[in-house]
Design a protein around this motif. Structure first.
Motif, short mmCIF file in Angstrom:
data_model
loop_
_atom_site.label_atom_id
_atom_site.label_comp_id
_atom_site.label_asym_id
_atom_site.label_seq_id
_atom_site.Cartn_x
_atom_site.Cartn_y
_atom_site.Cartn_z
N GLY A 213 0.79 -1.23 0.00
CA GLY A 213 0.00 0.00 0.00
C GLY A 213 0.81 1.27 0.00
O GLY A 213 0.40 2.28 -0.55
N GLY A 214 1.98 1.27 0.65
CA GLY A 214 2.76 2.50 0.72
C GLY A 214 3.39 2.86 -0.61
O GLY A 214 3.90 1.99 -1.32
N SER A 215 3.36 4.15 -0.95
CA SER A 215 4.02 4.61 -2.17
C SER A 215 5.13 5.60 -1.88
O SER A 215 5.93 5.91 -2.76
N LYS A 216 5.20 6.13 -0.63
CA LYS A 216 6.22 7.12 -0.28
C LYS A 216 7.20 6.60 0.77
O LYS A 216 8.29 7.14 0.93
N LYS A 217 6.79 5.58 1.52
CA LYS A 217 7.68 5.01 2.54
C LYS A 217 7.46 3.51 2.60
O LYS A 217 6.42 3.00 2.18
N GLY A 218 8.46 2.80 3.12
CA GLY A 218 8.30 1.38 3.35
C GLY A 218 7.66 1.14 4.70
O GLY A 218 8.01 1.80 5.69
N VAL A 219 6.73 0.21 4.76
CA VAL A 219 6.06 -0.15 6.00
C VAL A 219 6.26 -1.64 6.23
O VAL A 219 5.86 -2.45 5.39
N TYR A 220 6.90 -1.98 7.34
CA TYR A 220 7.26 -3.37 7.61
C TYR A 220 6.68 -3.82 8.95
O TYR A 220 6.78 -3.11 9.95
N ARG A 221 6.09 -4.99 8.95
CA ARG A 221 5.73 -5.65 10.21
C ARG A 221 6.87 -6.58 10.58
O ARG A 221 7.20 -7.51 9.83
N VAL A 222 7.48 -6.30 11.72
CA VAL A 222 8.62 -7.08 12.18
C VAL A 222 8.17 -7.96 13.33
O VAL A 222 7.73 -7.46 14.38
N HIS A 223 8.26 -9.27 13.15
CA HIS A 223 7.88 -10.23 14.18
C HIS A 223 9.09 -10.50 15.06
O HIS A 223 10.22 -10.68 14.56
N THR A 224 8.86 -10.53 16.36
CA THR A 224 9.98 -10.66 17.29
C THR A 224 9.70 -11.75 18.33
O THR A 224 8.56 -12.18 18.53
N SER A 225 10.76 -12.17 18.97
CA SER A 225 10.67 -13.04 20.15
C SER A 225 11.58 -12.45 21.22
O SER A 225 12.48 -11.66 20.92
N GLY A 226 11.31 -12.82 22.48
CA GLY A 226 12.16 -12.34 23.57
C GLY A 226 11.87 -10.93 24.01
O GLY A 226 12.69 -10.31 24.70
N SER A 227 10.71 -10.37 23.62
CA SER A 227 10.36 -9.00 24.03
C SER A 227 8.90 -8.96 24.42
O SER A 227 8.15 -9.92 24.22
N HIS A 228 8.46 -7.82 24.97
CA HIS A 228 7.07 -7.67 25.38
C HIS A 228 6.14 -7.54 24.18
O HIS A 228 4.92 -7.71 24.32
N ALA A 229 6.67 -7.21 23.01
CA ALA A 229 5.85 -7.03 21.81
C ALA A 229 6.11 -8.18 20.84
O ALA A 229 7.26 -8.44 20.49
N ALA A 230 5.05 -8.86 20.43
CA ALA A 230 5.21 -9.94 19.45
C ALA A 230 5.56 -9.40 18.08
O ALA A 230 6.16 -10.10 17.25
N SER A 231 5.21 -8.14 17.83
CA SER A 231 5.53 -7.52 16.55
C SER A 231 5.51 -6.01 16.70
O SER A 231 4.85 -5.47 17.59
#
Length: 329
Positions: free
Chosen positions: A32-50
């Motif tokens: 969807g983005g045309s002016k910036k990159g938008v990334y969903r980063v999945h993580t482990s070992g932190s309070h946020a899963a992504s």
């Protein structure tokens, strides 16, 4: 071939945002983005899963290079960390929900571009919810209407993007309606070269723009608007509350400009967002101007290598028909 970022390049900023124990286990580049990159980063070992990462790298911007434009102009491309942070601060201060910022960095030491790590609002878009769960979406629409009322009731004698006004600069032009007329005249000329149906009616469309502009009376107060608020730019969190994204274009301007875009993008759902007291003359001028913008802009984007070409072509064709229909309305 464009080269986008990957998990290795993103690891440093994710560690900085979430802590050294956070590990990147997957990266999705969101469409969807045309002016910036938008990334969903999945993580482990932190309070946020992504988390979501915004990257304002040059190779993430699909818009073709154009002649130099005053960066303080309200219609100049609104992209970058500075306008994003200014908009985020302003909206957050008003109690308008936006994703929380976990890290903002323009040093280029951790990542080779301006970058922000923000909260991942995992409930999906309001656009999707309107299709899958209309009852839940109606509550989000009601909250969105209240948020917009808060924004639009913020007044300024000056118009312009919030980052421009924050640093003490003055936006170009003499009035909102004059800026819209100038831009729509340029959009008409560009669209006429690219779309035969617009080209054959260019004189009539030009005359109609001029006629509509003469009906607009001067104004000295401007409201705070998102500027490009469709249901795809509203997320819905786990509790059903709306969250605004793509906020870099936040500016003080005529609220009619916002409402014309809302009407186009929300369609049958727009009455839930409408409000009294709008200027009919401005709405008429801005509707035709917006239609022409949505012909010229998508066709301009197709000059480059934007990947979702069919969608852009369909947007241009639809709005060309709607612009021509306004000649006989």
């Amino acid at each position: 071939m464009r080269q986008f970022t990957d998990s290795e390049a993103l690891s440093g900023i994710v560690h900085e945002a979430l802590g050294a124990e956070a590990r990147v286990v997957g990266v999705d580049r969101l469409r969807g983005g045309s002016k910036k990159g938008v990334y969903r980063v999945h993580t482990s070992g932190s309070h946020a899963a992504s988390v979501i990462v915004y990257s304002w790298a040059e190779n993430e911007d699909f818009w073709p290079t154009v002649e130099a434009i005053d960066p303080a102009h309200p219609f100049a491309p609104a992209s970058g960390l500075a306008p994003f942070l200014a908009a985020q601060r302003r909206l957050d201060g008003l109690g308008v929900r936006v994703p929380g910022v976990l890290l903002a960095d323009d040093s280029r030491r951790r990542y080779p571009a301006d970058v922000a790590v923000v909260e991942d609002v995992a409930g999906g878009t309001l656009e999707a919810l309107l299709k899958t769960d209309p009852a839940r979406a109606s509550h989000a629409l009601s909250e969105l209407a209240a948020m917009l009322d808060v924004m639009h009731q913020q007044h300024s004698q000056h118009y312009g993007r919030v980052d421009v006004l924050e640093r003490g600069d003055k936006a170009s032009g003499d009035s909102c309606e004059q800026l819209v007329l100038e831009r729509s005249t340029e959009d008409l000329a560009e669209a006429a070269e690219r779309d035969p149906s617009i080209g054959s009616a260019a004189v009539a469309l030009h005359d109609r723009l001029q006629e509509l502009a003469t009906r607009v009376a001067p104004r000295t107060q401007h409201g705070l608007i998102h500027g490009e608020l469709g249901p795809d730019h509203v997320l819905v969190d786990a509790s059903g509350h709306p969250v605004l994204i793509d906020i870099e274009g936040l500016m003080f301007f005529d609220v009619e400009w916002e409402h014309v875009f809302l009407q186009l993008r929300f369609g049958d759902q727009y009455p839930a967002l409408s409000c009294p007291g709008l200027d009919p003359a401005r709405l008429d001028l801005y509707m035709l101007a917006m239609r022409l913008s949505l012909v010229a802009g998508p066709l301009r984007l197709l000059d480059g290598d934007f990947p979702h070409r069919t969608v852009m072509q369909e947007i241009a064709e639809h709005n060309a028909k709607e612009a021509l229909a306004l000649l006989v309305s």
